[in-house]
Design an enzyme around this catalytic site. Structure first.
Site, short mmCIF file in Angstrom:
data_model
loop_
_atom_site.label_atom_id
_atom_site.label_comp_id
_atom_site.label_asym_id
_atom_site.label_seq_id
_atom_site.Cartn_x
_atom_site.Cartn_y
_atom_site.Cartn_z
N SER A 85 0.78 -1.23 0.00
CA SER A 85 0.00 0.00 0.00
C SER A 85 0.81 1.28 0.00
CB SER A 85 -0.96 0.01 1.19
OG SER A 85 -2.04 -0.86 0.93
N SER A 183 -9.92 1.41 2.67
CA SER A 183 -10.45 0.52 1.65
C SER A 183 -9.61 0.61 0.39
CB SER A 183 -11.91 0.89 1.31
OG SER A 183 -12.36 0.15 0.19
N ASN A 184 -9.06 -0.50 -0.03
CA ASN A 184 -8.25 -0.52 -1.25
C ASN A 184 -9.06 -0.19 -2.49
OD1 ASN A 184 -5.48 -1.56 -0.33
ND2 ASN A 184 -6.91 -2.94 0.69
#
Length: 365
Positions: A85, A183-184
């Site tokens: 991320s 939230s990706n």
């Protein structure tokens, strides 16, 4: 544990040609406690780890553990790894550059920049909301298979638009703009906005706007390319080497491969105004609380209060096989980049504490 919380929310021999060959420093030359933290990280469930700490006295590279489970070769210093991320910093900067060019408005609805009907609530979700995780969108990463099933499917291609459609079909976590939840899916949406506005894949924009201008020669956006090119340590899942996989499931939210030196270059460029104009940099640093102690979130930027009172800015990352930490002090005077290659995924919660300590010990000395 700060890192355990952020990691669970995320996606999941010496250096040879292609990576900088820098000898390891002796443990007693390290920033206070960092080598000790690395050793504890390996005892807590990492196969190995490497770290780069930069400060007023120069740069120190350290490592612990091995490059492969059961092997003898050490983690390659300056070797590549999947940054998970931490990719979100690249995606956010690219989108904020488009904001600075007047091609995207932060507080405009995302429906303006997406294929019609892709997000049922796209007229209520703004660009700012997706960058700050306040859109309420279901995290598609929650639907990924786990363990041996993920290993079996690890080479499959995942289409970003299709993933967003699947996430949009799930109930929202909260009405847009009324809460925070990592939230990706938000960053898959951000990547689609970049592609729609520019007419080019988000990966091309990231390469031409960030990677090439900064001379990040060891960083690439892999797409469907499964292999990590160049020296790298290996991570594992369900007793399987998972370092070779198709990372398209992570896409603009977590697919990039980089090195400690290149990520340090990105952090310095950000704090020195080389990537964003002052107006967009201020927007990136407009934060909200995440609920974790001392933690706030901007636009693709994590902000963490340290034990010494300093503020660290950057991002964490997690993807099968790897855990990443990339932070700098707000003025850019000190930075730390860590990569741990893991014995299993999801990561054992015990790794969170030594990783948090690396951040604190590296930036508080």
């Amino acid at each position: 544990m700060r890192f355990v919380r952020s990691l669970s929310a995320c996606l999941l021999a010496a250096a040879a040609a292609g990576a900088p060959a820098v000898p390891a420093a002796a443990a007693d030359d390290s920033p206070t406690g960092v080598q000790r933290d690395l050793d504890r990280l390996v005892r807590s469930g990492a196969v190995g780890a490497q770290v780069r700490v930069t400060g007023k006295d120069g740069t120190w590279l350290g490592r612990a553990g091995k490059a492969t489970a059961g092997g003898e070769a050490p983690v390659p210093l300056g070797g590549r790894f999947r940054i998970g991320s931490a990719t979100k910093m690249f995606t956010a900067v690219t989108l904020l550059q488009l904001v600075g060019e007047g091609r995207v408005a932060l507080d405009a609805p995302v429906a303006r920049y997406l294929p019609p009907g892709l997000l049922p609530q796209g007229d209520r979700i703004t660009v700012r909301m997706v960058l700050q995780h306040t859109a309420g969108l279901h995290d598609i990463a929650r639907d990924l298979p786990q363990g041996k099933e993920f290993v079996r499917r690890r080479f499959r291609h995942h289409d970003t638009e299709e993933q967003v459609r699947k996430a949009a079909a799930k109930p929202v976590d909260f009405p847009p703009g009324t809460g925070y939840r990592y939230s990706n899916t938000n960053y898959l949406v951000a990547g689609l906005i970049i592609a729609h506005v520019t007419g080019r894949p988000y990966a091309d924009e990231v390469r031409d706007r960030i990677i090439r201008p900064l001379g990040m020669r060891h960083t690439f956006v892999p797409g469907d390319r499964a292999r990590i090119r160049g020296p790298h340590a290996h991570g594992y899942m369900a007793r399987t080497d998972i370092s070779t996989l198709n990372p398209s499931f992570a896409g603009p939210a977590g697919e990039i491969v980089s090195t400690p030196g290149d990520l340090d270059r990105l952090l310095k460029a950000l704090t020195r105004g080389k990537l964003l104009r002052p107006a967009e940099w201020r927007q990136m640093n407009r934060t909200i609380t995440t609920g974790a102690p001392g933690a706030r979130y901007g636009l693709g930027l994590k902000v963490q209060k340290l034990s010494c009172g300093r503020t660290a800015i950057g991002h964490t990352g997690g993807i099968p096989g790897y855990a990443t930490l990339a932070f700098t002090t707000r003025e850019g005077g000190r930075s730390v980049v860590l990569s741990a290659n893991l014995a299993d995924w999801p990561a054992d919660e015990r790794i969170g504490e030594p990783i948090d300590d690396v951040l604190d010990d590296a930036l508080c000395e």
